[in-house]
Structure formats: C-alpha cells, structure tokens
Design an enzyme around this catalytic site. Sequence first.
Site, PDB file in Angstrom:
ATOM      1  N   ASP A 154       0.767  -1.249   0.000  1.00 37.39           N
ATOM      2  CA  ASP A 154       0.000   0.000   0.000  1.00 37.39           C
ATOM      3  C   ASP A 154       0.804   1.309   0.000  1.00 37.39           C
ATOM      4  OD1 ASP A 154      -1.673  -2.096   0.460  1.00 37.39           O
ATOM      5  OD2 ASP A 154      -2.795  -1.176   2.079  1.00 37.39           O
ATOM      6  N   GLU A 214       2.062  -9.622  11.612  1.00 35.48           N
ATOM      7  CA  GLU A 214       1.900  -9.148  10.231  1.00 35.48           C
ATOM      8  C   GLU A 214       3.265  -8.745   9.647  1.00 35.48           C
ATOM      9  OE1 GLU A 214      -0.855  -5.907  10.182  1.00 35.48           O
ATOM     10  OE2 GLU A 214      -1.202  -5.991   8.028  1.00 35.48           O
TER      11      GLU A 214
HETATM   12  C1  2M8 Z   1      -3.058  -4.561   3.131  1.00 37.78           C
HETATM   13  O1  2M8 Z   1      -3.879  -3.947   2.164  1.00 37.78           O
HETATM   14  C2  2M8 Z   1      -5.240  -3.582   2.456  1.00 37.78           C
HETATM   15  C3  2M8 Z   1      -5.845  -2.977   1.196  1.00 37.78           C
HETATM   16  O2  2M8 Z   1      -5.958  -3.948   0.202  1.00 37.78           O
HETATM   17  C4  2M8 Z   1      -5.372  -2.606   3.575  1.00 37.78           C
HETATM   18  O3  2M8 Z   1      -4.467  -1.798   3.783  1.00 37.78           O
HETATM   19  O4  2M8 Z   1      -6.417  -2.621   4.228  1.00 37.78           O
HETATM   20  C5  2M8 Z   1      -1.773  -4.969   2.408  1.00 37.78           C
HETATM   21  O5  2M8 Z   1      -0.797  -5.369   3.324  1.00 37.78           O
HETATM   22  C6  2M8 Z   1      -2.075  -6.084   1.409  1.00 37.78           C
HETATM   23  O6  2M8 Z   1      -0.914  -6.584   0.846  1.00 37.78           O
HETATM   24  C7  2M8 Z   1      -2.840  -7.224   2.062  1.00 37.78           C
HETATM   25  O7  2M8 Z   1      -3.257  -8.109   1.069  1.00 37.78           O
HETATM   26  C8  2M8 Z   1      -4.048  -6.747   2.864  1.00 37.78           C
HETATM   27  C9  2M8 Z   1      -4.663  -7.846   3.700  1.00 37.78           C
HETATM   28  O8  2M8 Z   1      -3.678  -8.547   4.408  1.00 37.78           O
HETATM   29  O9  2M8 Z   1      -3.684  -5.680   3.731  1.00 37.78           O
END
Ligand code: 2M8
Length: 453
Positions: free
Chosen positions: A178, A420
């Site tokens: 992101d 994470e």
């Molecule tokens: C994060 O992305 C999402 C948006 O898609 C978020 O910020 O809410 C990122 O780390 C992405 O790579 C990951 O797939 C997602 C869910 O783990 O979170």
Amino acid sequence: MSKDQKAPEEKQPDLISEAKEVLAKNNRDDKYTVPADGLYPHQWLWDSAFISIGMSHYDTYRAQKEILSILRGQWANGMIPNNVLSAGIAYRQDREIWRSYVSPYAPDNVATSGITQPPMLAEAVVRIGKKLSKTERRTWYGRVYQALVNYHQWLYNERDPHHEGLTLQIHPWETGMDNTPSWMYEMHQHLLPFWVRIAKATKLDKLFTYIRRDVRYSAPEHRMTNVDVMALYSVQRRLRRKQYDIQRLLNHSLFAIEDLAFNSIFIRANHHLRQIAKTIGEDLPEDLIANMRLTEKALEQLWDAYSGQYYCRNFATHKLIKVPTIATLLPLYAGCISKERAGQLVSLLKTSRQFNPKYPVPSTPIHSEFFDEFRYWQGPTWVNMNWLIIDGLRQYKEDELADKLTDKTLELVKNHGFYEYFSPLSGEPAGVNDFSWTAALTIDLLNNQKSAK
Ligand code: 2M8
C-alpha cells in the site's frame, strides 16, 4: 542449551500446529480465510494464494476451496478482485465503499472491490497441484484453468493498452504494498488532491484517525500516515466514479504505474499457467503466449544501469521511478532475468546498508530517506516478501542464501509469533498478531526446510 529451550527440530511440530490454529481461527464458513480477525474481515486475493500454499501441506481439499472461494468474485471481463467482501450488516459500509455493482462486469451474487492484486493465483494452483495425485491434479487444473486464462488475458487486454508487455496498476492497493515509497513519491509529487493538501497544511488530517479501522488494532506509527490514507481513498473514489472502466480512466488523468513487483509476479504466474495448460493438454491462445514472451523481455526496460537496480515506471511518462524498494529483488522470483542480473541482485541483498540488516529483508532499504522501521510497507520485514525472494534465490541456485533467509524468517516467528510484519533492525513484531499468511508461509518454509534435510 538450557533444559527449557528446545532444539529447533523439536519446536517445529509445535510451530506448525500453532500456525494451523491461526488459520483455523481466521477460517470463515469453512470456505475462506480472512487475513486477520477484526482488522481484515474479508477475503483478499494474494493473501488467499499464500494461505492455500500453507494449507496444501495438510488439507488439499480446504486449500482448493480457498482458491475457488476467491474465484466467486471473478468479473465477467476476467478481472479477479483483490477483495471478495464478506456478507452481513456489519460490512455494509465496506461494500458501499466499493459498490462493485456500478460495473456491468461485476458478479450479481457477491460484492467485491473494483481492483486486483498481484497475480499469485497460478503459483498457488500449482503448489496445491504438487500435493495431489496425477489424476486429482488434472481434475484440479481443469477446474481453474479457464478462470486463470481469462484473468491473464484481462491483464493484457485492459492493463497493457499499448502492447508494451508491462501491465499497469491503477491504485497502490493493487501492488499489495500500500504505502510503498515508489508509489507514495509519485502521489505526493503529482497527485495529492487539493483537499488532502489543505488537510495536510492545516494538520486537520489528525481527525481522520477517529474513523480509521486499522489504528484500532495497531499502533498508528505502524500504519500509513493519515495523509496517505486520505489520498488512497481519494484515488479509490475516482475509480468508482468511472465505474472501474479502464477506457474512461485512461481518457482522464490517470494514476498509473507499471509496478515492478506486480509484473515480476505476473511473469512467474505466466510460467505456471503454461505448465498447467501442458499438464491438461490445453493450448493457450496464441496471442497470450506472444504477450507472455513480450513481458519477459520488457522487464529489462525497468533496469537502471547507473544504480544497478530495477524500478517501477510511470505509465504515461515512461520514466523510471528511481525510488528503491524491496521490489527491486523480485525479478529473482520472476525467474526470467540473466544470471548476471541475478548476481547483481544477490549482491544488493547482501549489502547491509540496503537490504541486509539483522532481520532481512526490509520492504524499503535501510539507507532510503523513506525508511521507517515500523511503518507498514516502508521498512518492516514481511514473511511473504521473504518467501518470494527465497523462491527466487532457489531458482538461481543460491541455496545457501535461501537457507539463511529461511532461518532468519523463521527465527522472527519463533521468537515473536505470527505477526503481520517485523522491525528489520530489532525483529520486534508490529501490525496485528495471528496474521494468516505469516502462519501459512511458516508451514511452507518449515516443510521445505525439513525436506531439504
Ligand atoms: C493490506 O492492504 C489492504 C488494502 O488492500 C489494507 O491496507 O487494508 C496490504 O498489506 C495487502 O498486501 C494485504 O493483502 C491486505 C490484507 O492482508 O492488507
């Protein structure tokens, strides 16, 4: 070694069962797995690919379901969205943010996002396939083949409008990283909406903290800044206004980048798709095969001889965005670069001021002005990135380095849990705990370690 300390091999079964417990906890309707309870309550595309790779070691049936579940969200034009949104009143607002129904291509029976994520699916399909008998494998491949072909065709048709071989991405969320510095740099230079600039100048962006879900689960210093989050939502709104129609988006000012990590992963996915087709005796469309070859060649256009690194490229200006990130190492995973280039990347990986602190691999190099030890994709070490790099190193016969990185990655998880992400300097955990892909890929790394012994 004291009596309480266990030898690593004794500890492994525990770690595997703990990892399975995390995946069980994040399991929804025995159909899909959320990345983390609370913070991420939907199904995510590349998370599910990584999750199913871990699951394939102990439950191939459930691993297949994970993939089939994300495919419920595939659009009629072939796009696979980064999110299949959970049902229920609690998530109405999330569904409203996306309003996938504004596109005629979106499915009627399930709400999704309107953008995609790195194409890890073919990798997951093949990893699951490896765990099946020959007959089961053919059945499995046959089940998902057309969906994968449609997806890869869509990536070329819609995301490579000038037939350059490189696909463009229209939102940083599509990269999965992101707030990765290359995208944030471009956004701050050219695309910060005026109301976000005002909020930044007047420090009113602070108010945004109260409506953010992520900072309820994790320290604000570990997440994106308010200004970046506001800007990302503004980009998302623009996509929705144009009904996620690429023609309409291309006709107007477009925030589009040929992302290095995405394209590297796509090259590997193309390789897997060719294997899948071969296994089931299908002929891939000729234009698709030609495009696949072009992408492998085009990757080299992202190489900068001066700094000896690969970069993302601005789609409109064709200028390389010379802001280094971990993406520079992903052509190793793509597997199509020369041995010489691979050697240059391996040297980078060994350079302590860049990518080799105590707990590698930092998502942003240590010497970068953007480096921030705990801030999401601007510094921390992520298990999925390490997994991709380890795989890439093995493709180039750099097994010793791959083993070392595997040990370092597992050390983080053993010491702290399935977080994470982690500080690359101290190993301190950050973000949320019981994160699904950390658990799933731990299972995979441990199994690879065992089979190598
Ligand atoms: C994060 O992305 C999402 C948006 O898609 C978020 O910020 O809410 C990122 O780390 C992405 O790579 C990951 O797939 C997602 C869910 O783990 O979170």
